[in-house]
Design an enzyme around this catalytic site. Structure first.
Site, PDB file in Angstrom:
ATOM      1  NE  ARG A   1      11.281 -94.412  45.129  1.00  0.00           N
ATOM      2  CZ  ARG A   1      10.970 -95.386  45.974  1.00  0.00           C
ATOM      3  NH1 ARG A   1      10.093 -95.172  46.946  1.00  0.00           N
ATOM      4  NH2 ARG A   1      11.526 -96.576  45.861  1.00  0.00           N
TER       5      ARG A   1
ATOM      6  CG  HIS B   1       8.136 -96.119  41.698  1.00  0.00           C
ATOM      7  ND1 HIS B   1       8.319 -96.727  42.921  1.00  0.00           N
ATOM      8  CD2 HIS B   1       9.384 -95.756  41.278  1.00  0.00           C
ATOM      9  CE1 HIS B   1       9.615 -96.734  43.220  1.00  0.00           C
ATOM     10  NE2 HIS B   1      10.268 -96.138  42.254  1.00  0.00           N
TER      11      HIS B   1
ATOM     12  CG  ASN C   1       5.885 -99.110  44.562  1.00  0.00           C
ATOM     13  OD1 ASN C   1       6.731 -98.232  44.390  1.00  0.00           O
ATOM     14  ND2 ASN C   1       5.142 -99.595  43.577  1.00  0.00           N
TER      15      ASN C   1
ATOM     16  CG  HIS D   1      17.952 -90.466  43.651  1.00  0.00           C
ATOM     17  ND1 HIS D   1      18.556 -91.656  43.337  1.00  0.00           N
ATOM     18  CD2 HIS D   1      16.616 -90.735  43.631  1.00  0.00           C
ATOM     19  CE1 HIS D   1      17.640 -92.595  43.126  1.00  0.00           C
ATOM     20  NE2 HIS D   1      16.448 -92.062  43.285  1.00  0.00           N
TER      21      HIS D   1
HETATM   22  C1  HEM Z   1      17.801 -95.004  38.026  1.00  0.00           C
HETATM   23  C2  HEM Z   1      17.169 -95.876  38.741  1.00  0.00           C
HETATM   24  C3  HEM Z   1      16.625 -95.574  40.102  1.00  0.00           C
HETATM   25  C4  HEM Z   1      16.792 -96.340  41.204  1.00  0.00           C
HETATM   26  C5  HEM Z   1      17.544 -97.667  41.286  1.00  0.00           C
HETATM   27  C6  HEM Z   1      16.125 -95.671  42.284  1.00  0.00           C
HETATM   28  C7  HEM Z   1      16.094 -96.158  43.586  1.00  0.00           C
HETATM   29  C8  HEM Z   1      15.547 -95.483  44.662  1.00  0.00           C
HETATM   30  C9  HEM Z   1      15.559 -95.951  46.011  1.00  0.00           C
HETATM   31  C10 HEM Z   1      16.158 -97.272  46.492  1.00  0.00           C
HETATM   32  C11 HEM Z   1      14.961 -95.020  46.774  1.00  0.00           C
HETATM   33  C12 HEM Z   1      14.735 -95.075  48.291  1.00  0.00           C
HETATM   34  C13 HEM Z   1      13.419 -95.773  48.580  1.00  0.00           C
HETATM   35  C14 HEM Z   1      13.276 -96.173  50.029  1.00  0.00           C
HETATM   36  O1  HEM Z   1      14.271 -96.399  50.696  1.00  0.00           O
HETATM   37  O2  HEM Z   1      12.134 -96.272  50.507  1.00  0.00           O
HETATM   38  C15 HEM Z   1      14.560 -93.951  45.906  1.00  0.00           C
HETATM   39  C16 HEM Z   1      13.943 -92.795  46.326  1.00  0.00           C
HETATM   40  C17 HEM Z   1      13.593 -91.770  45.480  1.00  0.00           C
HETATM   41  N1  HEM Z   1      13.639 -91.797  44.099  1.00  0.00           N
HETATM   42 FE1  HEM Z   1      14.665 -93.118  42.977  1.00  0.00          FE
HETATM   43  N2  HEM Z   1      15.591 -94.512  41.840  1.00  0.00           N
HETATM   44  C18 HEM Z   1      15.840 -94.408  40.498  1.00  0.00           C
HETATM   45  C19 HEM Z   1      15.430 -93.415  39.651  1.00  0.00           C
HETATM   46  C20 HEM Z   1      14.580 -92.389  40.018  1.00  0.00           C
HETATM   47  C21 HEM Z   1      13.919 -91.496  39.105  1.00  0.00           C
HETATM   48  C22 HEM Z   1      14.008 -91.590  37.582  1.00  0.00           C
HETATM   49  C23 HEM Z   1      13.207 -90.621  39.863  1.00  0.00           C
HETATM   50  C24 HEM Z   1      12.319 -89.493  39.423  1.00  0.00           C
HETATM   51  C25 HEM Z   1      12.427 -88.866  38.267  1.00  0.00           C
HETATM   52  C26 HEM Z   1      13.440 -90.959  41.244  1.00  0.00           C
HETATM   53  C27 HEM Z   1      12.956 -90.264  42.319  1.00  0.00           C
HETATM   54  C28 HEM Z   1      13.154 -90.619  43.641  1.00  0.00           C
HETATM   55  C29 HEM Z   1      12.824 -89.756  44.755  1.00  0.00           C
HETATM   56  C30 HEM Z   1      12.356 -88.323  44.647  1.00  0.00           C
HETATM   57  C31 HEM Z   1      13.087 -90.489  45.922  1.00  0.00           C
HETATM   58  C32 HEM Z   1      12.871 -90.046  47.373  1.00  0.00           C
HETATM   59  C33 HEM Z   1      11.423 -90.356  47.751  1.00  0.00           C
HETATM   60  C34 HEM Z   1      11.041 -89.976  49.170  1.00  0.00           C
HETATM   61  O3  HEM Z   1      11.838 -89.414  49.915  1.00  0.00           O
HETATM   62  O4  HEM Z   1       9.869 -90.272  49.522  1.00  0.00           O
HETATM   63  N3  HEM Z   1      14.260 -92.047  41.309  1.00  0.00           N
HETATM   64  N4  HEM Z   1      14.921 -94.257  44.621  1.00  0.00           N
END
Ligand code: HEM
Ligand code: NAG
Ligand code: NAG
Ligand code: NAG
Length: 318
Positions: free
Chosen positions: A61, A65, A93, A192
């Site tokens: 992530r 970002h 973030n 995800h």
């Molecule tokens: C399509 C639009 C996307 C949205 C709206 C989105 C939104 C989010 C949100 C809300 C979280 C949780 C953050 C938190 O609660 O602290 C998250 C976590 C995450 N996102 Fe996305 N995301 C998107 C696309 C992506 C993409 C393109 C990737 C990587 C290629 C990605 C990888 C991740 C990962 C791996 C997590 C978990 C991180 C952790 O557990 O530390 N996301 N995302």
């Protein structure tokens, strides 16, 4: 006089070609200057994941970002300074982005082996790939040669990183702004399949969402109250949150997405619905599309040639 013009022509041509070369990221960029780079990064990622499996998701992530805010230039890693507020406290973030210490440790080891040679942006791109591979996902060859930005902007991060309450059109627009397609959106959202999200990010979806399995919503409501517990975490993929696979898409088919933006990908739009079904049915199709999407995302607007710098400490300019 003629030979003067000829020499000028040769110089200009050579310069034009070297510029063209400089702008291309290539896997062998550090082949001579830092031959141990790939193994140092890999070891650092393995160690971090061994310590805590979730960190693999966090590293992936972090790269996403970084890339979505003015390109993959290591800007997310910069701490605030007197002259700018950086990206770490941007909406998406703050209290959420993690893995900075892992990158610091890897960077320190890379500096020992090859001082002032490898950018933080490249280390992050490699770490994201190694994290996915370590958790069972696909691999891809990371082009290298990015340089590090000398500034970061919280405002730019607020504007560029998509929010989980966006609808499909807004998600598509956010990705299109980065040169990424609808297919990339669906494939990259498959990230995800690993990692966790905070209550604050899915509360509206589980209480007010119209496209969610009722019993799934109920079970999440028992964990995430209407108010409070904002920072309580739940896995995106409730079955295998530390294994990179296509279960995420199967959950979308069952209306069991954790956040609104994920379920938007399977909510009646024929194009994205078909892609979700394809990836749910065929893990190989998903892996290939994810790797292709990552290659494109990793190549967003890098600083190359003599732009930016090679930071020694990823948190600050030299
Ligand atoms: C399509 C639009 C996307 C949205 C709206 C989105 C939104 C989010 C949100 C809300 C979280 C949780 C953050 C938190 O609660 O602290 C998250 C976590 C995450 N996102 Fe996305 N995301 C998107 C696309 C992506 C993409 C393109 C990737 C990587 C290629 C990605 C990888 C991740 C990962 C791996 C997590 C978990 C991180 C952790 O557990 O530390 N996301 N995302
Ligand atoms: C970031 O989170 C901290 C801790 O919860 C909070 O005190 C601060 O106000 C937040 N910053 C921004 C810019 O939202
Ligand atoms: C970005 O988001 C943070 C956190 O919500 C907010 O405090 C800040 O005012 C926003 N805008 C800028 C330009 O930093
Ligand atoms: C659900 O929607 C209602 C009515 O719009 C609103 O008052 C409430 O705050 C929403 N709840 C959540 C958790 O978003």
């Amino acid at each position: 006089m003629a030979s003067y013009y000829f020499l000028l022509f040769v110089l200009v041509t050579a310069f034009a070609f070297s510029e063209a070369d400089d702008n291309e990221l290539r896997p062998g960029f550090y082949g001579h200057s830092c031959p141990k780079l790939l193994s140092i990064v890999k070891q650092g990622v393995l160690k971090a994941i061994h310590n805590e499996a979730r960190i693999g998701a966090s590293l992936l992530r972090l790269h996403f970002h970084d890339c979505f805010v003015n390109g993959c230039d290591g800007s997310i890693l910069l701490d605030d300074t007197n002259s700018f507020i950086g990206e770490k406290t941007a909406v998406a973030n703050n209290n959420s982005a993690r893995g900075f210490n892992v990158i610091d440790e890897i960077k320190a080891n890379v500096e020992k082996a090859c001082p002032s040679t490898v950018s933080c942006a490249d280390i992050l791109a490699l770490a994201a790939r190694d994290a996915v591979v370590t958790l069972g996902g696909p691999s891809w060859e990371v082009g290298l040669g990015r340089r590090d930005s000398m500034r970061a902007s919280r405002g730019d991060a607020n504007r560029s990183i998509p929010a989980p309450f966006l609808n499909l059109d807004k998600l598509k627009a956010s990705f299109a702004n980065q040169g990424l397609s609808e297919k990339d959106l669906v494939a990259l959202s498959g990230a995800h399949t690993i990692g966790l999200a905070r209550c604050s990010q899915f509360r509206a979806h589980i209480y007010n969402g119209t496209n969610i399995d009722p019993s799934f919503a109920k079970s999440l409501q028992s964990k995430c109250p209407r108010t409070g517990n904002d920072n309580l975490y739940q896995p995106f993929d409730f079955q295998t949150p530390t294994h990179f696979d296509n279960l995420y898409y199967k959950h979308l088919l069952a209306k069991k997405a954790l956040v609104h933006s994920d379920q938007e990908l399977f909510n009646g739009n024929p194009t994205t619905d078909k892609l979700v079904q394809k990836y749910a049915n065929d893990n190989q199709e998903f892996f290939q599309a994810f790797a292709e999407g990552m290659l494109k995302m990793s190549n967003i607007n890098p600083l190359t040639g003599s732009k930016g710098q090679i930071r020694i400490n990823c948190r600050k300019n030299n």
